[in-house]
Structures are given as structure tokens and as C-alpha cells.
Design a protein around this motif. Structure first.
Motif, mmCIF file in Angstrom:
data_model
loop_
_atom_site.group_PDB
_atom_site.id
_atom_site.type_symbol
_atom_site.label_atom_id
_atom_site.label_comp_id
_atom_site.label_asym_id
_atom_site.label_seq_id
_atom_site.Cartn_x
_atom_site.Cartn_y
_atom_site.Cartn_z
ATOM 1 N N GLU A 235 0.844 -1.210 0.000
ATOM 2 C CA GLU A 235 0.000 0.000 0.000
ATOM 3 C C GLU A 235 0.872 1.251 0.000
ATOM 4 O OE1 GLU A 235 -3.212 2.269 2.867
ATOM 5 O OE2 GLU A 235 -3.235 0.079 2.827
ATOM 6 N N ALA B 154 -3.534 5.252 0.958
ATOM 7 C CA ALA B 154 -4.822 4.789 1.469
ATOM 8 C C ALA B 154 -5.947 5.229 0.538
ATOM 9 C CB ALA B 154 -5.053 5.337 2.875
ATOM 10 N N GLY B 155 -6.857 4.310 0.273
ATOM 11 C CA GLY B 155 -8.009 4.640 -0.563
ATOM 12 C C GLY B 155 -7.777 4.494 -2.047
ATOM 13 N N GLU C 171 -10.332 -4.215 2.728
ATOM 14 C CA GLU C 171 -10.614 -2.862 2.251
ATOM 15 C C GLU C 171 -12.094 -2.492 2.245
ATOM 16 O OE1 GLU C 171 -8.164 -0.597 1.473
ATOM 17 O OE2 GLU C 171 -6.867 -2.151 2.315
ATOM 18 N N SER D 245 -16.576 -1.748 -0.902
ATOM 19 C CA SER D 245 -16.428 -0.714 -1.932
ATOM 20 C C SER D 245 -15.043 -0.714 -2.569
ATOM 21 C CB SER D 245 -16.700 0.671 -1.328
ATOM 22 O OG SER D 245 -15.777 0.955 -0.281
#
Length: 305
Positions: A76, A79-80, A148, A151
């Protein structure tokens, strides 16, 4: 009478031994040494051990429905951000996926890499060229969504056997990713094995007989039919966009197999057939063109959603 019985038993034993031999060659294809893969990728500039250690990552052992653990690494950088799941080819490991991780991280994606069954740090006793691997891919997808949330947005990139796994997952289990990239897949395992057998100087008739025998023993030993490992039967069910990639001069999996898959895929799709590179070398031999083709695909079918 007794001589005929002995002869029949000897023939049956010979056929069985040959069937075991052939099925062994397919089920247990010799794997590359992981240290040699790391050295090759390091020398090519695709793997820097120091940079890899510094990446923010989470190692997970995901239980496979087939009864072993799938060694997976979540990488990662933001984030997002959307994720890319990478599926490596036969005889390789997840280290081979790092070249693509870098490419997609530069485009704003996080990444998931993992070892297929029997490869790298994952369990599993045999290779099934996408049959059981597609089920493992679903387990990886499920883990990503669990981590996660429902979504979560992700794409899947597969190379060679990983591309086959990707297409079988999307076309026969669930079409859950936002898009797929299939780099040098075969269109049908029976046809691919027949191609390789004929190429190795066996006659087409002998190859067909040997393949039939091998298929019977694989079913007995591993409980699946090789004729069922067929992306061309699955690809018509994929609704999401697919980018098909294949070097034109691939001598291991002929590029016409990808052209067949492209024609069978309905809906959003793109095809990239670079002139340079051998099997699974489209990116290594054409990095700029590969990246630009991915950009065009993402602009048409992902960013514009």
C-alpha cells in the motif's frame, strides 16, 4: 492363455507407467529456483531488495479452499487508492510480478502479489494451469475485500498461466474486478499442450494419443479435466473491460491464441501485439509502449467510469 494374460498385464502396466510419466510432466513442471528468479529480476532492474524492504507491506497467508495457504503480500502506497492484483506465470514467483507493481504504482495503484499453488512460499502439490488457481484467485480477492471493504476497487493483471487464471476467474467464477489485463494467455490447455508436443518433434497423431492418456491420468490423480481449462469457453462471459497483450513472436504460446480470445470477448476490450519480445517479455522488451497502451486502456475504461 496364461501367456496372453501376462502379455495383457505387461501392456497395462506399461501404459499405466507411461500415463503416470506424462501426467507428472504436466502436473509437476520443473519450477525455477526462487533465488535465480530474484537474481534475474535484479539484473534486469525490476527488483531492488532494499527498495522492496522499504515498501509498506502486509504479508498474509490466505487459506485456499483446496487445503493449503496462499502466501500473499499487500503493498500500500496510498490509502483509498485502487488495487491491482498480480498473477504470475508458471514456474515463476511473486517476485516476477514486481515489474508490473512498479508500473502500476506509478499510475496511482496499490498492489497485491501472491504465489500460485506449488510456487514460491504457497502450498499445494500440483500445478493445474488455471483450474484450481482460479479458485485461489477468488480467495485473494475475498481477502482484499475483507481488508478494504465492499467498496474496494481493483483490477487484475495476469501473465501467461496467471493470465489464464485471470480469465477463468472472471469468466467462470465472478466478474468482480473493474478490469482485467491478460498478458500472453493460452486459449485452451488441450490445444496448448498439443502445440508443445507437436513442436517437440512428435507426430500430431502420437501427440493426440499421448495427450488423451495424460488427460485421463490427470483426472484420476488431480480430479479435473484438462479440456475444461479453456479461457476461450470463459471469455465470452466476461462483461468488464479486458486488455489483451501478446508478443507476436512468442514461440511458447502462439499469439494467435490471444487473437482468438480477443475476438470471442464481447463488449469493452483492447488488443496490443508488440513485435518485440518472446514469451512473457512484452513489457521487458517494450516498456514505454506497454505503459502507454495500459494508459489508453485505463483512460477509456477505468478513469472515465
Amino acid at each position: 492363455m496364461r501367456k496372453r494374460s501376462i502379455a495383457a498385464l505387461s501392456a497395462a502396466a506399461g501404459i499405466s507407467a507411461f500415463g503416470v510419466y506424462l501426467s507428472n510432466k504436466i502436473m509437476f513442471m520443473k519450477l525455477k529456483d526462487p533465488s535465480e528468479i530474484e537474481e534475474r529480476e535484479r539484473e534486469a532492474g525490476f527488483y531492488d531488495p532494499d527498495k522492496y524492504l522499504k515498501l509498506i507491506k502486509k504479508e498474509v497467508r490466505i487459506p485456499s479452499p483446496s487445503g493449503y495457504d496462499i502466501h500473499t503480500v499487500f503493498l500500500e502506497q496510498m490509502a483509498g487508492a485502487p488495487y491491482m492484483i498480480f498473477c504470475h506465470g508458471v514456474t515463476e514467483t511473486k517476485i516476477n510480478s514486481l515489474k508490473y507493481v512498479r508500473l502500476f504504482m506509478e499510475k496511482g495503484f496499490n498492489a497485491v502479489i501472491y504465489d500460485h499453488r506449488r510456487h514460491g512460499d504457497s502450498g499445494g502439490k500440483s500445478t493445474s494451469y488455471g483450474h484450481f488457481e482460479k479458485i485461489d484467485l477468488k480467495a485473494v480477492v475475498d481477502c482484499l475485500i475483507e481488508e478494504e471493504g465492499e467498496s474496494a476497487v481493483f483490477g487484475i493483471h495476469g501473465e501467461s498461466m496467471g493470465a489464464v487464471t485471470t480469465l477463468l476467474y472472471a469468466g467462470s467464477i465472478e466478474d468482480r474486478a473493474a478490469f482485467y489485463i491478460a498478458d500472453c494467455p493460452f486459449s485452451d490447455l488441450t490445444e496448448q499442450l498439443s502445440f508443445l508436443m507437436t513442436k517437440s518433434q512428435r507426430s500430431a497423431l502420437l501427440s493426440k494419443m499421448a495427450l488423451s492418456l495424460a488427460g485421463s491420468f490427470i483426472f484420476l490423480r488431480d480430479r479435473y479435466m484438462i479440456r475444461g481449462v479453456s479461457p476461450k469457453e470463459a471469455v465470452g462471459h466476461i462483461k468488464k473491460p479486458v486488455l489483451f497483450i501478446h508478443s507476436r513472436h512468442d514461440s511458447f504460446i502462439p499469439s494467435h491464441m490471444t487473437e482468438i480470445l480477443y475476438e470471442l470477448k464481447q463488449g469493452p476490450k483492447r488488443l496490443f501485439l508488440p513485435e518485440e519480445g518472446g514469451h512473457a517479455q512484452s513489457y521487458a522488451a517494450n516498456p514505454e509502449a506497454y505503459s502507454k497502451e495500459v494508459d489508453r486502456f485505463l483512460e477509456d475504461y477505468f478513469y472515465a467510469r
